[in-house]
Design a protein around this motif. Structure first.
Motif, mmCIF file in Angstrom:
data_model
loop_
_atom_site.group_PDB
_atom_site.id
_atom_site.type_symbol
_atom_site.label_atom_id
_atom_site.label_comp_id
_atom_site.label_asym_id
_atom_site.label_seq_id
_atom_site.Cartn_x
_atom_site.Cartn_y
_atom_site.Cartn_z
ATOM 1 N N ASN A 48 0.802 -1.214 0.000
ATOM 2 C CA ASN A 48 0.000 0.000 0.000
ATOM 3 C C ASN A 48 0.843 1.276 0.000
ATOM 4 O O ASN A 48 0.358 2.344 0.395
ATOM 5 N N VAL A 49 2.080 1.185 -0.434
ATOM 6 C CA VAL A 49 2.966 2.343 -0.548
ATOM 7 C C VAL A 49 3.218 2.584 -2.020
ATOM 8 O O VAL A 49 3.746 1.725 -2.733
ATOM 9 N N LEU A 50 2.851 3.757 -2.499
ATOM 10 C CA LEU A 50 3.038 4.113 -3.900
ATOM 11 C C LEU A 50 4.451 4.645 -4.096
ATOM 12 O O LEU A 50 4.864 5.623 -3.465
ATOM 13 N N MET A 51 5.214 4.006 -4.985
ATOM 14 C CA MET A 51 6.608 4.368 -5.204
ATOM 15 C C MET A 51 6.875 4.570 -6.688
ATOM 16 O O MET A 51 6.175 4.000 -7.538
ATOM 17 N N ILE A 52 7.889 5.376 -6.965
ATOM 18 C CA ILE A 52 8.397 5.567 -8.321
ATOM 19 C C ILE A 52 9.864 5.152 -8.310
ATOM 20 O O ILE A 52 10.681 5.752 -7.615
ATOM 21 N N VAL A 53 10.184 4.123 -9.079
ATOM 22 C CA VAL A 53 11.515 3.526 -9.068
ATOM 23 C C VAL A 53 12.163 3.727 -10.434
ATOM 24 O O VAL A 53 11.479 4.020 -11.429
ATOM 25 N N PRO A 54 13.485 3.588 -10.516
ATOM 26 C CA PRO A 54 14.151 3.699 -11.823
ATOM 27 C C PRO A 54 13.718 2.590 -12.763
ATOM 28 O O PRO A 54 13.481 1.454 -12.345
ATOM 29 N N PRO A 55 13.606 2.878 -14.035
ATOM 30 C CA PRO A 55 13.220 1.833 -15.002
ATOM 31 C C PRO A 55 14.335 0.808 -15.150
ATOM 32 O O PRO A 55 15.523 1.133 -15.058
ATOM 33 N N PRO A 56 13.990 -0.439 -15.398
ATOM 34 C CA PRO A 56 15.027 -1.474 -15.513
ATOM 35 C C PRO A 56 15.875 -1.338 -16.774
ATOM 36 O O PRO A 56 17.013 -1.801 -16.809
ATOM 37 N N GLU A 57 15.339 -0.710 -17.811
ATOM 38 C CA GLU A 57 16.062 -0.558 -19.074
ATOM 39 C C GLU A 57 16.191 0.923 -19.407
ATOM 40 O O GLU A 57 15.407 1.753 -18.923
#
Length: 433
Positions: free
Chosen positions: A389-398
């Motif tokens: 339930n935590v909304l995160m923005i992570v680096p794209p894998p590619e």
């Protein structure tokens, strides 16, 4: 024969036996005006004697004041005094046959001068003739030591990993075609002996070379303009694994950052870079640096986890930029120190160089700092991840690939990591949070 006992009348009219009682003389306190001493204990008369200062010779003795035995004319009741002795114009005489202080009374020192023991009395001026300090607020000493963060903060190298998204085979084929065209034109010109053929070949090859040079010089700027034109997405309807661009106000995470020279507090991204110019002759820290160019001599770039509040939906997301994540910050830096060959270095800049073991000899240098302060408006491009339930923005894998921009004659480019874009670093545009 019996003796007669006399009687006397009181003030209320009652007769009592016995002789009238004789009133004893009570000591009265004499109030006199005390001259203004300006806070100097040597000019305060009895107060100076109480602290062991001789007014005639200017010498004073250390130790607490010595209390003399009160006169026998005082009250017969014994009085114990455990507080400090106070003196003033309206104070009365202390009475009692016995008087004692709490604690032992040390003897007077035989030395001619020395500091007065702390008694709680506040006065201005030096304690003795040898004291040279003046009262006033001390100037704070600014520390420029390098800040060491933990593993939760990512240390960036300073170079953004980006390039052309064109295969090497196609580049080599294009290079061979251009070379063969030039060789064929030179051969035909030598055979026919007409320079028009070589001019025609050069006119066909020149646009290709100009496009390549234009892409090399305009690569980063074209990428940033494309990212700004990219539409924003709503976090409310985003799904897990979707690539989005979110624009909003940022707030610091668990570890706020700080710039190393200006000491700008509470930043989500902080960058300090020292650039050096190399002329035709002269010393340079990087021997591989080309002449008549600027090169980076020292850099400190940090970014950590922070929060962003979406402008469209108001949702708050955690941006995972720490713990060694790949981040591509497009933040505009400004020059804070500009050093020429004949300019004088400031003390703060000299201290900053000394804390990092950098030489400060005759060099042409520029110190630039860029940061994203808490409350700034930032655009983040990454992949949405929903975990517990935590909304995160992570680096794209590619790496993020951008197609050809035909109107600007730009080839396909790519960039690796989480993208951060911020227009300016003006404090006036910062929203207080």
């Amino acid at each position: 024969m019996s003796s007669r006992i006399g009687s006397h009348q009181l003030r209320n009219g009652l007769f009592v036996s016995g002789r009238p009682e004789q009133q004893k003389e009570r000591p009265t306190a004499i109030s006199r005006a005390v001259p203004y001493t300006g806070g100097d204990v040597k000019k305060s008369g009895e107060l100076g004697k109480m602290y062991g200062i001789d007014m005639s010779t200017g010498d004073h003795h250390t130790g607490p004041p010595i209390l003399k035995k009160p006169s026998s004319r005082a009250s017969s009741s014994s009085q114990h005094n455990s507080g400090s002795v106070r003196s003033g114009p309206n104070s009365g005489q202390m009475g009692g046959h016995k008087s004692s202080n709490s604690g032992p009374i040390p003897k007077k020192s035989s030395s001619g001068s020395g500091p007065i023991q702390p008694t709680g009395l506040i006065y201005s001026g030096p304690l003795s003739s040898s004291a040279g300090r003046r009262s006033g607020q001390l100037e704070p000493t600014i520390s420029f030591k390098k800040i060491v963060y933990g593993s939760s903060v990512t240390s960036l190298s300073g170079d953004i990993k980006m390039g052309f998204n064109v295969s090497r085979v196609a580049m080599w084929v294009l290079f061979v075609v251009i070379l063969m065209a030039l060789m064929a034109g030179a051969f035909v010109m030598a055979t026919v002996k007409k320079i028009v053929i070589l001019v025609a070949v050069g006119a066909a090859v020149a646009p290709i070379l100009m496009i390549l040079l234009w892409n090399y010089a305009y690569k980063e700027r074209g990428l940033v303009e494309f990212l700004r034109r990219y539409p924003d997405a709503e976090l409310r309807g985003a799904v897990n694994g979707q690539f989005v661009k979110v624009t909003g106000v940022v707030t610091c995470g668990s570890i706020p950052l700080e710039t190393s020279f200006q000491r700008v507090p509470r930043c989500v991204y902080a960058s300090t870079e020292l650039h050096e110019y190399k002329a035709c002759v002269g010393n340079c820290a990087n021997p591989r640096q080309r002449s008549f160019s600027w090169g980076r001599r020292h850099s400190e770039n940090y970014v950590g986890d922070f929060y962003i509040s979406d402008f469209q939906t108001g949702l708050r997301a955690l941006v995972k930029a720490g713990y060694g994540a790949k981040v591509a910050p497009f933040v505009k830096s400004k020059t804070v120190v500009d050093v020429t060959s004949d300019s004088e270095l400031s003390p703060n800049f000299i201290r900053w160089l000394a804390d990092r073991n950098l030489s400060s000899d005759d060099r042409v240098m520029r110190l630039k700092e860029g940061y994203i302060k808490e409350g700034s408006t930032v655009s983040v491009m990454g992949v949405v991840m929903l975990q517990e339930n935590v909304l995160m923005i992570v680096p794209p894998p590619e790496p993020i690939s951008i197609g050809c921009q035909w109107l600007r004659c730009l080839l396909p480019t790519y960039v690796e990591g989480l993208i951060l874009t911020c227009d300016d670093i003006q404090d006036g545009d910062v929203i207080p949070v």
